[in-house]
Motif scaffolding. Sequence first.
Motif, PDB file in Angstrom:
ATOM      1  N   PRO A 180      32.131 -36.240  43.298  1.00 48.35           N
ATOM      2  CA  PRO A 180      33.146 -35.237  42.969  1.00 48.35           C
ATOM      3  C   PRO A 180      33.466 -35.211  41.483  1.00 48.35           C
ATOM      4  O   PRO A 180      33.224 -36.187  40.751  1.00 48.35           O
ATOM      5  CB  PRO A 180      34.356 -35.703  43.774  1.00 48.35           C
ATOM      6  N   SER A 181      34.008 -34.077  41.061  1.00 51.78           N
ATOM      7  CA  SER A 181      34.587 -33.982  39.719  1.00 51.78           C
ATOM      8  C   SER A 181      36.053 -34.390  39.842  1.00 51.78           C
ATOM      9  O   SER A 181      36.346 -35.455  40.380  1.00 51.78           O
ATOM     10  CB  SER A 181      34.407 -32.571  39.167  1.00 51.78           C
ATOM     11  N   ILE A 182      36.976 -33.582  39.418  1.00 56.28           N
ATOM     12  CA  ILE A 182      38.400 -33.921  39.544  1.00 56.28           C
ATOM     13  C   ILE A 182      38.882 -33.503  40.929  1.00 56.28           C
ATOM     14  O   ILE A 182      38.728 -32.345  41.327  1.00 56.28           O
ATOM     15  CB  ILE A 182      39.239 -33.227  38.464  1.00 56.28           C
ATOM     16  N   ILE A 183      39.453 -34.439  41.658  1.00 56.82           N
ATOM     17  CA  ILE A 183      39.966 -34.153  42.996  1.00 56.82           C
ATOM     18  C   ILE A 183      41.434 -33.733  42.877  1.00 56.82           C
ATOM     19  O   ILE A 183      42.211 -34.322  42.118  1.00 56.82           O
ATOM     20  CB  ILE A 183      39.824 -35.386  43.903  1.00 56.82           C
ATOM     21  N   ASP A 191      49.099 -36.347  36.132  1.00 60.41           N
ATOM     22  CA  ASP A 191      48.455 -36.780  34.893  1.00 60.41           C
ATOM     23  C   ASP A 191      47.998 -35.612  34.027  1.00 60.41           C
ATOM     24  O   ASP A 191      47.919 -35.732  32.805  1.00 60.41           O
ATOM     25  CB  ASP A 191      47.237 -37.657  35.215  1.00 60.41           C
ATOM     26  N   MET A 192      47.666 -34.471  34.661  1.00 59.89           N
ATOM     27  CA  MET A 192      47.144 -33.309  33.929  1.00 59.89           C
ATOM     28  C   MET A 192      47.897 -32.053  34.351  1.00 59.89           C
ATOM     29  O   MET A 192      47.338 -31.149  34.979  1.00 59.89           O
ATOM     30  CB  MET A 192      45.636 -33.164  34.203  1.00 59.89           C
ATOM     31  N   PRO A 193      49.186 -31.967  34.012  1.00 63.85           N
ATOM     32  CA  PRO A 193      50.029 -30.880  34.526  1.00 63.85           C
ATOM     33  C   PRO A 193      49.631 -29.489  34.045  1.00 63.85           C
ATOM     34  O   PRO A 193      50.004 -28.491  34.684  1.00 63.85           O
ATOM     35  CB  PRO A 193      51.428 -31.255  34.039  1.00 63.85           C
ATOM     36  N   ALA A 198      43.264 -24.927  40.571  1.00 65.97           N
ATOM     37  CA  ALA A 198      42.399 -24.168  41.479  1.00 65.97           C
ATOM     38  C   ALA A 198      40.929 -24.475  41.259  1.00 65.97           C
ATOM     39  O   ALA A 198      40.103 -24.244  42.151  1.00 65.97           O
ATOM     40  CB  ALA A 198      42.653 -22.673  41.314  1.00 65.97           C
ATOM     41  N   ALA A 199      40.591 -25.005  40.082  1.00 66.65           N
ATOM     42  CA  ALA A 199      39.187 -25.322  39.784  1.00 66.65           C
ATOM     43  C   ALA A 199      38.780 -26.675  40.332  1.00 66.65           C
ATOM     44  O   ALA A 199      37.590 -26.978  40.415  1.00 66.65           O
ATOM     45  CB  ALA A 199      38.961 -25.283  38.270  1.00 66.65           C
ATOM     46  N   TRP A 200      39.749 -27.482  40.697  1.00 66.43           N
ATOM     47  CA  TRP A 200      39.457 -28.835  41.158  1.00 66.43           C
ATOM     48  C   TRP A 200      38.946 -28.846  42.596  1.00 66.43           C
ATOM     49  O   TRP A 200      39.036 -27.844  43.318  1.00 66.43           O
ATOM     50  CB  TRP A 200      40.714 -29.691  41.067  1.00 66.43           C
ATOM     51  N   VAL A 201      38.434 -29.993  43.005  1.00 72.04           N
ATOM     52  CA  VAL A 201      37.907 -30.146  44.357  1.00 72.04           C
ATOM     53  C   VAL A 201      39.046 -30.499  45.311  1.00 72.04           C
ATOM     54  O   VAL A 201      39.746 -31.495  45.113  1.00 72.04           O
ATOM     55  CB  VAL A 201      36.838 -31.255  44.404  1.00 72.04           C
ATOM     56  N   LYS A 202      39.202 -29.694  46.344  1.00 65.31           N
ATOM     57  CA  LYS A 202      40.219 -29.980  47.357  1.00 65.31           C
ATOM     58  C   LYS A 202      39.749 -31.146  48.234  1.00 65.31           C
ATOM     59  O   LYS A 202      38.575 -31.199  48.620  1.00 65.31           O
ATOM     60  CB  LYS A 202      40.462 -28.757  48.242  1.00 65.31           C
ATOM     61  N   PRO A 203      40.634 -32.081  48.567  1.00 61.62           N
ATOM     62  CA  PRO A 203      40.233 -33.186  49.436  1.00 61.62           C
ATOM     63  C   PRO A 203      39.582 -32.719  50.735  1.00 61.62           C
ATOM     64  O   PRO A 203      38.609 -33.322  51.204  1.00 61.62           O
ATOM     65  CB  PRO A 203      41.552 -33.920  49.692  1.00 61.62           C
ATOM     66  N   ALA A 204      40.070 -31.631  51.306  1.00 57.98           N
ATOM     67  CA  ALA A 204      39.494 -31.136  52.559  1.00 57.98           C
ATOM     68  C   ALA A 204      38.059 -30.673  52.360  1.00 57.98           C
ATOM     69  O   ALA A 204      37.213 -30.836  53.262  1.00 57.98           O
ATOM     70  CB  ALA A 204      40.345 -29.999  53.112  1.00 57.98           C
ATOM     71  N   ASP A 205      37.760 -30.089  51.197  1.00 57.80           N
ATOM     72  CA  ASP A 205      36.398 -29.630  50.930  1.00 57.80           C
ATOM     73  C   ASP A 205      35.453 -30.814  50.748  1.00 57.80           C
ATOM     74  O   ASP A 205      34.306 -30.791  51.218  1.00 57.80           O
ATOM     75  CB  ASP A 205      36.365 -28.742  49.686  1.00 57.80           C
ATOM     76  N   LEU A 206      35.924 -31.846  50.065  1.00 54.02           N
ATOM     77  CA  LEU A 206      35.104 -33.043  49.898  1.00 54.02           C
ATOM     78  C   LEU A 206      34.913 -33.741  51.245  1.00 54.02           C
ATOM     79  O   LEU A 206      33.820 -34.232  51.561  1.00 54.02           O
ATOM     80  CB  LEU A 206      35.760 -33.995  48.894  1.00 54.02           C
ATOM     81  N   ALA A 207      35.954 -33.762  52.057  1.00 52.59           N
ATOM     82  CA  ALA A 207      35.854 -34.352  53.392  1.00 52.59           C
ATOM     83  C   ALA A 207      34.791 -33.646  54.219  1.00 52.59           C
ATOM     84  O   ALA A 207      34.032 -34.288  54.961  1.00 52.59           O
ATOM     85  CB  ALA A 207      37.200 -34.284  54.099  1.00 52.59           C
ATOM     86  N   ALA A 208      34.704 -32.333  54.105  1.00 53.67           N
ATOM     87  CA  ALA A 208      33.727 -31.580  54.890  1.00 53.67           C
ATOM     88  C   ALA A 208      32.305 -31.984  54.542  1.00 53.67           C
ATOM     89  O   ALA A 208      31.443 -32.116  55.421  1.00 53.67           O
ATOM     90  CB  ALA A 208      33.925 -30.085  54.666  1.00 53.67           C
ATOM     91  N   VAL A 209      32.032 -32.200  53.258  1.00 53.96           N
ATOM     92  CA  VAL A 209      30.691 -32.621  52.840  1.00 53.96           C
ATOM     93  C   VAL A 209      30.409 -34.036  53.340  1.00 53.96           C
ATOM     94  O   VAL A 209      29.319 -34.331  53.844  1.00 53.96           O
ATOM     95  CB  VAL A 209      30.552 -32.547  51.309  1.00 53.96           C
TER      96      VAL A 209
END
Length: 232
Positions: A180-183, A191-193, A198-209
């Motif tokens: 992953p990139s930034i989750i 940390d990065m307000p 919206a460009a980051w990886v959603k945990p649910a999307d990473l979970a699906a992979v």
Amino acid sequence: MSGRVVVVTGAFGALGSAVAWAAAEEGARVALIDFAATPPAGLIEACGPDAFAQGGVDLTDPAATQAAVDAVAERFGGIDVLLNIAGGFRWETLEGGSPDSWRRLFGMNVESTANASRAAIPHLRRSAAGRIVNVGADGAVKAATGMGAYAAAKAGVHKLTEALAEELKADGVTVNAVLPSIIDTPANRADMPDADFAAWVKPADLAAVMLFLASEKAGAVTGALVPVTGRV
């Protein structure tokens, strides 16, 4: 994933919780292992009545890891999938940083993955479709400033993944990793307000992979390092 026994390390964290919940939603029997003493409120209940949690497990300790994994196998009668999510991050330059960071990040990322995998291998060999899925990092492919210790540790996870895939391919156990990139987690947002979340990886999307790689359908995939980078 119906009926498969899935072990999730780092299961009490943001990504681990999302993966554990997603696995349970697909019908898996989920075991949650974490260094933290207690899970977030509601996590065990969300993972179903068969969920089994063990807190306070130091995955850098081979004996403690072996005991935790064996307890899962005893509880469920075996293990089909190991999802190595436990890990850690620290940003610091080499010049301004501490040698202790290198040892700490190696332990949290590489040793935890190796110890859990070693403990699970005998059980996974007895599964009809044993699977290991590790979490590497896109930042270990091209490291940025301040990412030296973290990138080096995650690069170790990548090479461990490849070597273990070769070691176990004759046994029908596949070993892959997601990069992953930034989750999109609360900690990263804090940390990065000003970032584009919206460009980051959603945990649910990473979970699906991860769950696809853990499924019986992914039997022809092993030794793969799969980028999951969103729009970063």
